[in-house]
Design an enzyme around this catalytic site. Structure first.
Site, PDB file in Angstrom:
ATOM      1  N   GLU A   1     -60.355  -0.433  39.921  1.00 33.96           N
ATOM      2  CA  GLU A   1     -60.843   0.771  39.269  1.00 33.96           C
ATOM      3  C   GLU A   1     -59.780   1.870  39.162  1.00 33.96           C
ATOM      4  OE1 GLU A   1     -64.246   1.661  41.677  1.00 33.96           O
ATOM      5  OE2 GLU A   1     -65.603   0.506  40.415  1.00 33.96           O
TER       6      GLU A   1
ATOM      7  N   GLU B   1     -61.327 -17.485  55.314  1.00 33.31           N
ATOM      8  CA  GLU B   1     -60.971 -16.389  56.219  1.00 33.31           C
ATOM      9  C   GLU B   1     -60.430 -16.876  57.557  1.00 33.31           C
ATOM     10  OE1 GLU B   1     -64.717 -14.982  58.799  1.00 33.31           O
ATOM     11  OE2 GLU B   1     -64.858 -14.392  56.706  1.00 33.31           O
TER      12      GLU B   1
END
Length: 266
Positions: A79, A110
């Site tokens: 953004e 992960e």
């Protein structure tokens, strides 16, 4: 390490609750998030103060994380260019499992302690850059391994975690710990912990961009005018700042393609 985020929910028999009751309970828990973030403000401030001069000198801000934490980093990074008109690589988000993991979880991504640094090397990470590790648990192997290597290679490091005394916070030079407590659904850190992380990332990136001169007054003068709504917003800003009529402001926006350049031309 005691993980507050993994403690049992204070609520029971959720499946037997009405929709209204569930919504009220979620809202009640969410009200605590902003207060928890408030407690971390001095640590957020210290990090931003250290980050701004590095970015002024050309360094990048790189978020890294797994699961919800990593996705929030990618979201905030993505953004920044349209909002503040910065290059696409000035703020970046690295997610365990790669871009495909944005939409679909990648099993065990992960858990690979060495993969985070490999992913960072793929973007030519260097000592000018700053690494912000995001992990609700504060112990994700992928994220912790990347943070350890970043410290060894001279990067500025920080983290956003939601458990006290975590390994990741101990490793980061600028640890930010937001204690959001147990979740409504036990262990579901996409809820309060995720909300807290999103708030902190918004605070960091927004404050940094303001300090880098990417905002004039309170206006997004460097935003990308990539659709009709944003073009109209740019025209409105130009009108408000200069007193021009809409037609003249629109012509200037069309000519310069950017609110700041139009203002400078005037």
């Amino acid at each position: 390490m005691e993980k507050l985020t993994e403690q049992s929910s204070r609520y029971i028999a959720l499946e037997k609750q009405s929709v209204g009751t569930l919504l009220q309970q979620i809202n009640q828990e969410d009200r605590q998030v902003a207060l928890a973030v408030q407690q971390a403000l001095p640590h957020i401030e210290a990090f931003v103060e250290a980050l701004v001069p590095r970015m002024e000198n050309g360094g990048r801000l790189v978020y890294i994380g797994a699961g919800t934490s990593g996705r929030l980093g990618v979201l905030d990074a993505s953004e920044c260019p349209p909002t503040f008109g910065i290059p696409a690589d000035q703020v970046m988000g690295i997610l365990a499992g790669g871009d495909g993991a944005i939409r679909k979880a990648v099993e065990f991504a992960e858990d690979h302690v060495d993969q985070g640094w490999k992913d960072l090397k793929a973007i030519a990470i260097n000592e000018q850059d700053t690494l912000l590790a995001i992990a609700a648990s504060g112990s994700t192997p992928y994220t912790l391994g990347a943070l350890q290597q970043a410290n060894r290679h001279g990067l500025l490091t920080a983290c956003v975690v939601c458990n006290a005394d975590s390994p990741i916070a101990a490793e980061a030079k600028y640890p930010i710990t937001v204690l959001t407590g147990p979740e409504l659904i036990t262990g579901s850190t996409r809820m309060k912990a995720g909300t807290a992380q999103k708030m902190v990332l918004n605070m960091i990136s927004t404050t940094v961009m303001i300090r880098l001169g990417r905002v004039k007054g309170n206006k997004m003068v460097d935003m990308q005018l990539s659709n009709h709504k944003l073009k109209q917003r740019g025209i409105a800003i130009l009108m408000e700042e200069t007193g021009l009529d809409s037609q003249t402001a629109g012509c200037l926006i069309d000519r310069y393609g950017n609110v700041r350049r139009a203002l400078e031309a005037i």
